[in-house]
Design a protein around this motif. Structure first.
Motif, PDB file in Angstrom:
ATOM      1  N   GLY A   1      11.320   7.624   6.874  1.00  6.80           N
ATOM      2  CA  GLY A   1      10.108   6.824   6.772  1.00  6.80           C
ATOM      3  C   GLY A   1       9.091   7.337   5.767  1.00  6.80           C
ATOM      4  N   GLN A   2       9.457   8.393   5.046  1.00  7.15           N
ATOM      5  CA  GLN A   2       8.503   9.008   4.112  1.00  7.15           C
ATOM      6  C   GLN A   2       8.942   8.840   2.657  1.00  7.15           C
ATOM      7  OE1 GLN A   2       5.675  10.696   5.305  1.00  7.15           O
ATOM      8  NE2 GLN A   2       6.381   9.835   7.247  1.00  7.15           N
TER       9      GLN A   2
ATOM     10  N   VAL B   1      13.177   6.990  -0.107  1.00  9.76           N
ATOM     11  CA  VAL B   1      12.512   7.059   1.193  1.00  9.76           C
ATOM     12  C   VAL B   1      13.477   7.697   2.193  1.00  9.76           C
ATOM     13  CG1 VAL B   1      11.546   5.702   3.106  1.00  9.76           C
ATOM     14  CG2 VAL B   1      11.073   5.027   0.729  1.00  9.76           C
TER      15      VAL B   1
ATOM     16  N   ARG C   1       2.733   4.180  -0.679  1.00 11.11           N
ATOM     17  CA  ARG C   1       3.003   4.905   0.574  1.00 11.11           C
ATOM     18  C   ARG C   1       2.669   4.024   1.784  1.00 11.11           C
ATOM     19  NH1 ARG C   1       0.950   9.891  -0.752  1.00 11.11           N
ATOM     20  NH2 ARG C   1       3.022  10.704  -1.205  1.00 11.11           N
ATOM     21  N   GLN C   2       1.532   3.337   1.704  1.00 14.74           N
ATOM     22  CA  GLN C   2       1.104   2.441   2.778  1.00 14.74           C
ATOM     23  C   GLN C   2       2.115   1.310   2.969  1.00 14.74           C
ATOM     24  OE1 GLN C   2      -2.847   1.066   1.915  1.00 14.74           O
ATOM     25  NE2 GLN C   2      -3.138   0.083   3.903  1.00 14.74           N
TER      26      GLN C   2
ATOM     27  N   SER D   1      -1.021   5.774  -3.200  1.00 21.11           N
ATOM     28  CA  SER D   1      -1.400   5.534  -1.798  1.00 21.11           C
ATOM     29  C   SER D   1      -1.012   4.125  -1.360  1.00 21.11           C
ATOM     30  CB  SER D   1      -2.889   5.789  -1.589  1.00 21.11           C
ATOM     31  OG  SER D   1      -3.640   4.874  -2.351  1.00 21.11           O
TER      32      SER D   1
ATOM     33  N   GLN E   1      13.015   3.216   6.944  1.00 19.69           N
ATOM     34  CA  GLN E   1      13.324   4.592   7.332  1.00 19.69           C
ATOM     35  C   GLN E   1      14.112   5.327   6.252  1.00 19.69           C
ATOM     36  OE1 GLN E   1      12.307   6.487  10.119  1.00 19.69           O
ATOM     37  NE2 GLN E   1      10.889   4.760  10.050  1.00 19.69           N
TER      38      GLN E   1
ATOM     39  N   VAL F   1       5.332   1.410   2.399  1.00 19.19           N
ATOM     40  CA  VAL F   1       6.531   1.946   3.065  1.00 19.19           C
ATOM     41  C   VAL F   1       6.296   2.015   4.573  1.00 19.19           C
ATOM     42  CG1 VAL F   1       7.966   4.012   3.348  1.00 19.19           C
ATOM     43  CG2 VAL F   1       7.371   3.203   1.051  1.00 19.19           C
ATOM     44  N   GLU F   2       5.113   2.449   4.960  1.00 15.27           N
ATOM     45  CA  GLU F   2       4.802   2.534   6.392  1.00 15.27           C
ATOM     46  C   GLU F   2       4.763   1.151   7.029  1.00 15.27           C
ATOM     47  OE1 GLU F   2       1.182   4.784   6.565  1.00 15.27           O
ATOM     48  OE2 GLU F   2       2.153   6.555   5.687  1.00 15.27           O
ATOM     49  N   GLN F   3       4.109   0.211   6.357  1.00  8.69           N
ATOM     50  CA  GLN F   3       4.021  -1.151   6.889  1.00  8.69           C
ATOM     51  C   GLN F   3       5.397  -1.787   7.065  1.00  8.69           C
ATOM     52  OE1 GLN F   3       1.565  -3.199   4.094  1.00  8.69           O
ATOM     53  NE2 GLN F   3      -0.342  -2.365   4.877  1.00  8.69           N
ATOM     54  N   GLU F   4       6.269  -1.553   6.097  1.00 12.67           N
ATOM     55  CA  GLU F   4       7.607  -2.146   6.142  1.00 12.67           C
ATOM     56  C   GLU F   4       8.481  -1.487   7.210  1.00 12.67           C
ATOM     57  OE1 GLU F   4       9.464  -4.500   3.767  1.00 12.67           O
ATOM     58  OE2 GLU F   4       7.394  -5.208   3.908  1.00 12.67           O
ATOM     59  N   GLY F   5       8.123  -0.253   7.588  1.00 15.62           N
ATOM     60  CA  GLY F   5       8.932   0.468   8.557  1.00 15.62           C
ATOM     61  C   GLY F   5      10.277   0.910   7.984  1.00 15.62           C
TER      62      GLY F   5
END
Lengths: 131, 131, 131
Positions: C100-101, C97, C21-22, C18, C30, C24-28
């Motif tokens: 973004g996932q 990645v 995953r968080q 987790s 894609q 990756v989202e914070q960094e943006g």
């Protein structure tokens, strides 16, 4: 990109070098690396000799001797040995690319490692440019 | 870039940390990672403690106990044990770079792992920028 | 980015999926990959099944059987077994990645592997864009 791999035995090394090489050409990657990633927990990927097939055979046989199929395992699916082998060979390999060419050594090939087959499997490929 | 490594024993860990650090400085990579790749099938690369040389000694000795030099192998060159060890430690390492500095832990060094020497060996290095 | 991990046992797998995953989202990020790096020499990181906790248990138990805590080791700190395991599971993992996932397989999780705890540990994360 995703490569589909159909394994036919319970434990088996399948040479995927040509598919990875073809991917690098299709992507037009000139300089960087390719990540070969296996999204399974009872399979892996490794780089080793692909000219003499006794090499992958000896690797599989020896891993089975050290990490036997049946043992004092708690996981009820009966494939703990495969999970262990997957963590030891690893779920990804990185190979360098220069001048558009995969930089494998003379004797090196890329093997998908099936430890709990036969199954339909997938391999993910990603081209990463150096800058 | 290619580092040439001359091994002098049949099995041996050789610390290549300073060459990798020098490569990062030469490349001027500020943020990203370095891939250290071994293009051989009876050698590998690993990261472990390089301040006390009993550590690489214990790793080699233990690997030899578990994956002996002689055994029930089919590969006729007599180096199956080295192929097995190469797949287990792996053919590449990735180390992060930030502010132009290799981000190794306090006790970490990068070792070329010879499992079937002595030989003249090569290590490939590639700098990958984060974006 | 650095994740702090507090281990509570001598040997333990801690699920850090987790947090990755968080990140990756914070960094943006894609499209590319994330490198998960452990800057310790008696710990590592691996990808394996995280839905049934008997899997990491069986991996740890089996590694202890093959690479016992006490043995004919020269390293005086008494943790040679942990250094060996660290080199075998490896000090880094790379996960792809896309859109973004994080592209983990259905059953895959990312585990910090403590082999000589309990300790305060760190994990470094780096996002690498594909081009």
């Amino acid at each position: 990109m995703i490569i589909n791999v159909r394994t036919t035995q319970d434990q088996q090394f399948i040479d995927i070098t040509s598919q990875v090489r073809q991917f690098v050409e299709q992507e037009g990657l000139q300089d960087g690396c390719v990540v070969v990633y296996v999204p399974h927990t009872t399979a892996g990927v490794t780089i080793n000799e692909n000219s003499d097939l006794t090499v992958p055979r000896d690797i599989l046989t020896t891993l089975n001797k050290v990490f036997p199929v049946t043992g004092d395992y708690r996981h009820l699916e009966g494939n703990s040995h495969a999970h262990i082998k997957a963590s030891l060979v690893g779920s990804s390999c990185t190979v360098l690319v220069e001048n558009g060419q995969l930089q494998l050594g003379t004797w090196q090939g890329i093997f998908f490692c099936e430890f709990d087959g036969p199954r339909q499997r997938r391999v993910q490929l990603k081209a990463i440019a150096s800058r």
